[in-house]
Enzyme design. Structure first.
Site, PDB file in Angstrom:
ATOM      1  N   SER A 129     -48.377  -8.142  26.598  1.00 54.65           N
ATOM      2  CA  SER A 129     -49.465  -7.894  26.256  1.00 54.65           C
ATOM      3  C   SER A 129     -50.545  -8.537  27.236  1.00 54.65           C
ATOM      4  O   SER A 129     -50.194  -9.673  27.781  1.00 54.65           O
ATOM      5  CB  SER A 129     -49.918  -8.673  24.747  1.00 54.65           C
ATOM      6  OG  SER A 129     -50.914  -8.777  24.298  1.00 54.65           O
ATOM      7  N   GLU A 170     -41.652   3.110  22.114  1.00 54.90           N
ATOM      8  CA  GLU A 170     -42.792   3.817  21.464  1.00 54.90           C
ATOM      9  C   GLU A 170     -43.270   4.834  22.001  1.00 54.90           C
ATOM     10  O   GLU A 170     -43.627   6.122  21.277  1.00 54.90           O
ATOM     11  CB  GLU A 170     -43.874   2.576  21.168  1.00 54.90           C
ATOM     12  CG  GLU A 170     -43.437   1.635  20.302  1.00 54.90           C
ATOM     13  CD  GLU A 170     -44.520   0.287  20.331  1.00 54.90           C
ATOM     14  OE1 GLU A 170     -44.141  -0.512  19.520  1.00 54.90           O
ATOM     15  OE2 GLU A 170     -45.489   0.568  20.964  1.00 54.90           O
ATOM     16  N   HIS A 218     -33.302   4.041   3.192  1.00 52.63           N
ATOM     17  CA  HIS A 218     -34.669   3.514   3.035  1.00 52.63           C
ATOM     18  C   HIS A 218     -35.280   2.256   3.547  1.00 52.63           C
ATOM     19  O   HIS A 218     -35.940   1.696   2.749  1.00 52.63           O
ATOM     20  CB  HIS A 218     -34.639   3.555   1.260  1.00 52.63           C
ATOM     21  CG  HIS A 218     -33.984   4.648   0.716  1.00 52.63           C
ATOM     22  ND1 HIS A 218     -34.617   5.902   0.489  1.00 52.63           N
ATOM     23  CD2 HIS A 218     -32.883   4.986   0.121  1.00 52.63           C
ATOM     24  CE1 HIS A 218     -33.855   6.857  -0.208  1.00 52.63           C
ATOM     25  NE2 HIS A 218     -32.552   6.145  -0.247  1.00 52.63           N
ATOM     26  N   LYS A 273     -45.482 -12.026  24.397  1.00 55.09           N
ATOM     27  CA  LYS A 273     -45.156 -10.817  23.697  1.00 55.09           C
ATOM     28  C   LYS A 273     -44.294 -10.092  24.735  1.00 55.09           C
ATOM     29  O   LYS A 273     -44.391 -10.110  25.855  1.00 55.09           O
ATOM     30  CB  LYS A 273     -46.481 -10.065  23.288  1.00 55.09           C
ATOM     31  CG  LYS A 273     -47.399 -10.398  22.337  1.00 55.09           C
ATOM     32  CD  LYS A 273     -46.763 -10.198  20.803  1.00 55.09           C
ATOM     33  CE  LYS A 273     -47.278  -8.833  20.444  1.00 55.09           C
ATOM     34  NZ  LYS A 273     -46.263  -8.325  19.188  1.00 55.09           N
TER      35      LYS A 273
END
Ligand code: ARG
Length: 492
Positions: free
Chosen positions: A285, A298, A166, A291
């Site tokens: 980025s 992804e 979880h 970043k």
């Protein structure tokens, strides 16, 4: 063909009035583009040439086409191959266009190539022929991915990390145990693809439109020349079925789902500083210079969407189709190509990301005791000393934190005795350490060093066996290709 613009319907026409009439009537008009699969068929251009060659060789062997005509057709096919898909004349599809190109070179006798077959069995054969290559590429990707997972698992068999349920810290485990869990899943994806391959590799050619042919053909011989394991018997089934696309894409979708889970875990872990992706697998980025984003993972995660879309596109297209051939089938095929490309790419990227990632051992060690993750291990220890597990669970829950004192006072409350009456203090203190907690769990398949080593060696052996199986499949296709080439050389 009599079209003013020279773009005939593409049935190798000009052999008689019938074809001229057909060419005129069915040239497509405004729907021509809509009808045509020629552009998408580039993927089966080489397959169609092989299928044509095997068919012509068989027709010659059976005396259905004379050797000289067979030689002319096979020579023309060689020219068509060299000219490439882009040079094909217009046509409803690659099958019609290649036939037209052959007739253009050979004359009306070129039309004998299409004796005893139809585009229905032809396209089904071409798809299977090409799909084998795609399934083999997907299989290769799973094998390389498994090797990368096993290497990293081996290197980090004793790197302790937090394990989650979880998304909450649950029990400490190791990076090796975590990575090997994905390897086991991908091994089943390999098995599913191999299983699908066995049913893909059947030959429908000779089914003709669906109802067979009066010619004395040799379907087994064609299957042999094309490297298929066997023919599909019932000619109506052979020309109609696309179940092999469904099961292949289902296997790919399952694989993509597995890989998406790993990608998600790695996205989360990299954002927590547990793992650092190599720059090759990260992105930055356009505005925030600090970043380092896990974009490749992804995208790997997102490919499950492509694969599931392909599966549901296929099933929706095929559902409720009557026997035998319906043109809907033309739109089913690209779902399989798209899924195969996307999933194979994603698996290759995931393998590269795993192989080049750096696991941050100190951050993992620090986090692995978080959230009293050793609680289950302490309860197990108490239960091993004779306390019923449910009571042990209650003691640890009552303590609520990873400290001996808290456990001791919980024991006094729940059991009415100090904890040392049941287990020596050092043992309890040791069980509160994540490393010891991992080492305790030495049941088969557990995260202890020995259990992990055993699992990794089983996994390694299975990988070797699967590599051999895949190599055997590749070899039998290579052999068939050589056989066909030799037979063709006898004529052309
Ligand atoms: N291009 C078609 C396909 O991909 C094959 C042609 C069969 N056409 C026909 N009208 N029977 O399915």
């Amino acid at each position: 063909m009599t079209d003013a613009d020279g773009e005939g319907g593409g049935f190798g026409g000009g052999t008689g009035d019938g074809d001229v009439v057909r060419g005129d009537r069915f040239s497509g008009g405004p729907a021509r583009e809509f009808l045509s699969s020629l552009a998408a068929d580039e993927r089966i251009f080489a397959a169609d040439l092989a299928v044509d060659r095997a068919h012509v060789v068989m027709l010659a062997e059976r005396g259905i086409v004379d050797d000289e005509t067979a030689g002319e057709i096979l020579t023309a096919l060689n020219v068509v191959e060299v000219d490439g898909h882009g040079s094909l004349p217009a046509g409803e599809d690659v099958h019609a266009a290649i036939e037209t190109a052959v007739v253009e070179r050979v004359g009306p006798d070129g039309g004998r190539m299409h004796t005893a077959r139809s585009r229905n069995d032809e396209v089904a054969t071409c798809i299977r022929y090409r799909l084998r290559e795609d399934v083999l590429a997907a299989l290769d990707a799973t094998l390389a991915f498994r090797a990368a997972l096993l290497d990293a698992a081996d290197a980090h068999a004793e790197t302790v990390m937090p394990g989650y349920t979880h998304l909450q810290p649950a029990q400490p485990t190791t990076v090796g145990h975590f990575l090997a869990s994905y390897e086991r899943a991908v091994a089943r994806d390999t098995a599913r693809l191999l299983d699908a391959y066995g049913r893909v590799n059947r030959c429908p050619l000779g089914a003709a439109a669906f109802a067979g042919t009066p010619f004395d053909i040799d379907r087994e011989r064609v299957a042999e020349l094309l490297g298929f394991d066997a023919v599909l018997g019932n000619s109506m089934d052979a020309a109609s079925t696309r179940d092999f696309l469904v099961e292949t894409v289902a296997a790919l979708a399952n694989l993509a789902t597995t890989v998406s889970g790993l990608a998600e875990d790695l996205v989360v872990y990299s954002n927590r500083g547990f793992v650092e992706l190599s720059d090759d697998y990260a992105s930055t980025s356009s505005i925030m210079p600090q970043k380092k984003n896990p974009d490749t993972l992804e995208l790997v995660r997102a490919v499950a969407g492509d694969a599931h879309a392909g599966l549901s596109g296929l099933l929706s297209t095929l559902k409720g189709l009557p026997r035998a051939y319906n043109r809907d089938l033309q739109r089913a095929t690209p779902h399989a190509w798209d899924a195969a490309d996307a999933v194979t790419d994603a698996v290759e990227v995931a393998a590269g990301a795993v192989a080049t990632a750096t696991w941050n051992e100190s951050a993992l060690a620090e986090a692995s005791g978080e959230g009293f993750s050793t609680a289950t291990g302490v309860a197990d220890l108490l239960a091993m000393s004779g306390i019923p597990f449910r009571t042990a669970h209650e003691v640890v829950a009552e303590a609520g934190e990873a400290s001996y004192d808290a456990l001791d006072s919980a024991a006094r409350e729940v059991l009415g005795d100090s904890l040392s009456e049941y287990v020596p203090r050092e043992e309890v203190e040791s069980a509160l350490e994540p490393e010891a907690s991992v080492a305790m769990r030495d049941s088969r398949g557990g995260p202890s060093a020995d259990a992990t080593a055993e699992e990794l060696s089983d996994a390694e052996a299975a990988l070797v066996a699967d590599r051999e199986r895949v190599a055997g499949l590749v070899e039998s296709l290579d052999n068939a290709e050589k056989l066909l080439q030799n037979e063709v050389n006898d004529y052309a």
